[in-house]
Enzyme design. Structure first.
Site, PDB file in Angstrom:
ATOM      1  N   PHE A 103       0.861  -1.181   0.000  1.00  0.00           N
ATOM      2  CA  PHE A 103       0.000   0.000   0.000  1.00  0.00           C
ATOM      3  C   PHE A 103       0.892   1.223   0.000  1.00  0.00           C
ATOM      4  CE2 PHE A 103      -2.408   3.480   1.778  1.00  0.00           C
ATOM      5  CZ  PHE A 103      -3.634   3.369   1.128  1.00  0.00           C
ATOM      6  N   ASP A 116       9.423   2.266   1.139  1.00  0.00           N
ATOM      7  CA  ASP A 116       8.297   3.020   1.675  1.00  0.00           C
ATOM      8  C   ASP A 116       8.271   2.797   3.183  1.00  0.00           C
ATOM      9  OD1 ASP A 116       5.904   3.967   2.604  1.00  0.00           O
ATOM     10  OD2 ASP A 116       4.698   3.187   0.946  1.00  0.00           O
ATOM     11  N   LYS A 159       3.388  10.037   7.989  1.00  0.00           N
ATOM     12  CA  LYS A 159       2.751   9.618   9.243  1.00  0.00           C
ATOM     13  C   LYS A 159       3.507  10.106  10.483  1.00  0.00           C
ATOM     14  CE  LYS A 159       0.198   5.569   7.537  1.00  0.00           C
ATOM     15  NZ  LYS A 159      -1.165   5.770   8.014  1.00  0.00           N
TER      16      LYS A 159
HETATM   17  N1  PLP Z   1       2.613   4.153   2.244  1.00  0.00           N
HETATM   18  C1  PLP Z   1       2.289   3.391   3.306  1.00  0.00           C
HETATM   19  C2  PLP Z   1       3.174   2.234   3.682  1.00  0.00           C
HETATM   20  C3  PLP Z   1       1.150   3.664   4.057  1.00  0.00           C
HETATM   21  O1  PLP Z   1       0.829   2.893   5.101  1.00  0.00           O
HETATM   22  C4  PLP Z   1       0.346   4.770   3.686  1.00  0.00           C
HETATM   23  C5  PLP Z   1      -0.890   5.083   4.430  1.00  0.00           C
HETATM   24  O2  PLP Z   1      -1.438   4.264   5.119  1.00  0.00           O
HETATM   25  C6  PLP Z   1       0.732   5.542   2.577  1.00  0.00           C
HETATM   26  C7  PLP Z   1       1.868   5.208   1.883  1.00  0.00           C
HETATM   27  C8  PLP Z   1      -0.087   6.730   2.153  1.00  0.00           C
HETATM   28  O3  PLP Z   1       0.081   7.752   3.094  1.00  0.00           O
HETATM   29  P1  PLP Z   1      -0.991   8.909   3.244  1.00  0.00           P
HETATM   30  O4  PLP Z   1      -2.263   8.307   3.724  1.00  0.00           O
HETATM   31  O5  PLP Z   1      -0.358   9.868   4.222  1.00  0.00           O
HETATM   32  O6  PLP Z   1      -1.139   9.561   1.912  1.00  0.00           O
END
Ligand code: PLP
Length: 391
Positions: free
Chosen positions: A129, A214, A243
């Site tokens: 994700f 990520d 986050k």
């Molecule tokens: N990457 C990861 C691993 C995530 O867990 C998330 C959100 O849950 C995102 C990207 C996307 O982040 P955002 O919701 O701040 O756009």
């Protein structure tokens, strides 16, 4: 009739009005232990005094400046991130999704500038994700993410999780980068074994591919290291962060080596709000706490304590819980009933958790949760499981 708020979330009927540390209070005065932290965001808990001080001090001085001007708070946070990590340079965003956009652009631009414009393909893994933008849903490739939102952005190759042969077979002259979470979050708290991350780094070096990590969910102390990849002793070329780094203020970042960032010259990317003084003041205050070795050691100790208690909980409730997995304070409880039912029973018992894929209930407490709060949380989870079992 459609609700005034676009109904893209199935929201629990909980009305929190105040947060302090690991505790949330609803409008009736009921207190909940928050083991969700707004999905791994409130790294220092709610209303952390250091962050409130940094935010209010900056708010009284200057909120917003365009990136047309120098922003000292941004430079200070970038310098801190450069000092603490593999990175030589940082671009600030407001979210993880925006960090994904830039990471993808940066990798493709890198190869374009190297005279290899055909290298555009980014390899991703089942269960990943990376956000909800057009590029991020294309990166995921999951039907539930992309269905109805076509045409899906091309250039992403989706691979099974943990299948080395499939990975080897997917690499060709068009491969630009591998994009992976060191610990999958939404996918159900699936840590990538250290030797696999080391293997990916080796593969990228051998084949001339960029490694993008990520760490939006697993970064900024959540794993017990400042960044989760440190456990494997290897570094990426590009890393997405968000986050936890804002502790509740919307802040994200892309960190990169000088080499990987080489194509991103003046005019190639931008953001109105990214790196604004408010967010960067908070981010620096947070980083100053979380990057301290003693703080991270305490995170690991608390994680060990929580893990031990959770093993006991799983043993005591075999009809509700199957196993516990994860790294640091990024923990997944594999449940027998639907995770949503376990989360709901938790609400009734006054403890907040977050469901994920693969029948997982996530525990992502503030990094400064105390042992007393952990003991109380286990008590409440125990009550939730007992209630579920007698229902
Ligand atoms: N990457 C990861 C691993 C995530 O867990 C998330 C959100 O849950 C995102 C990207 C996307 O982040 P955002 O919701 O701040 O756009």
């Amino acid at each position: 009739m459609i609700s005034p708020v676009l109904p893209t979330y199935a929201r629990a009927p909980l009305h929190f009005v105040e947060g302090k540390g690991t505790w949330l209070t609803d409008e009736t005065g009921r207190r909940f232990l928050d083991l969700g932290s707004g999905i791994a965001v409130n790294a220092l808990g709610h209303a952390a005094p250091e962050l409130v001080a940094a935010l209010t001090e900056q708010a009284n001085k200057l909120w917003h400046l365009s990136n047309l001007y120098e922003i000292p708070q941004q430079e200070a946070l970038a310098q801190k991130l450069v000092d603490e990590t593999f990175a030589d340079t940082v671009f600030f965003t407001n979210s993880g999704t925006e960090a994904c956009e830039l990471a993808v652009k940066m990798a493709r631009k890198y190869w374009y500038e190297k005279g290899k414009p055909e290298k555009v393909e980014i390899l991703t893994f089942a269960g990943c994700f990376h956000g909800r933008s057009s590029a991020a849903i294309a990166a995921s490739g999951a039907v539930k993410m992309v269905k109805g939102f076509g045409p899906v952005l091309p250039g992403f190759v989706h691979l099974p999780w943990g299948d080395h042969d499939a990975l080897d077979a997917a690499i060709n002259d068009n491969t630009a980068a591998i994009l992976i979470e060191p610990i999958q979050g939404e996918g159900g708290i699936r840590p990538l074994p250290d030797q696999c991350l080391q293997g990916l780094r080796r593969l990228c070096d051998e084949k001339g591919i960029l490694l993008i990590l990520d760490e939006v969910q697993c970064g900024v102390g959540r794993s017990g290291k400042l960044f989760a990849h440190e456990y494997a002793g290897v570094t990426p070329d590009i890393m997405m962060v968000a986050k936890g780094i804002g502790g509740g203020f919307p802040l994200g970042a892309v960190l990169a080596t000088e080499e990987a960032a080489a194509g991103m010259v003046v005019g190639t990317h931008g953001s109105t709000y990214g790196g604004n003084p408010l967010g960067c003041a908070v981010g620096l205050a947070l980083m100053n706490v979380v990057s301290e070795p003693a703080f991270l050691e305490t995170v690991r100790a608390r994680a060990g304590f929580l893990r031990q208690k959770l093993e006991g909980l799983v043993a005591a409730h075999p009809d509700t819980f199957e196993s516990v997995r994860g790294v640091g304070l990024m923990i997944g409880l594999k449940t027998k009933p639907a995770p949503a039912d376990v989360v709901k029973a938790g609400y009734d018992a006054g403890v907040i958790t977050v469901p994920a894929a693969d029948n997982i209930v996530r525990l992502l407490p503030p990094l400064n949760i105390t042992e007393e709060e952990i003991a109380e949380a286990i008590d409440r989870l125990d009550k939730a499981a007992t209630a579920l079992e007698s229902a």
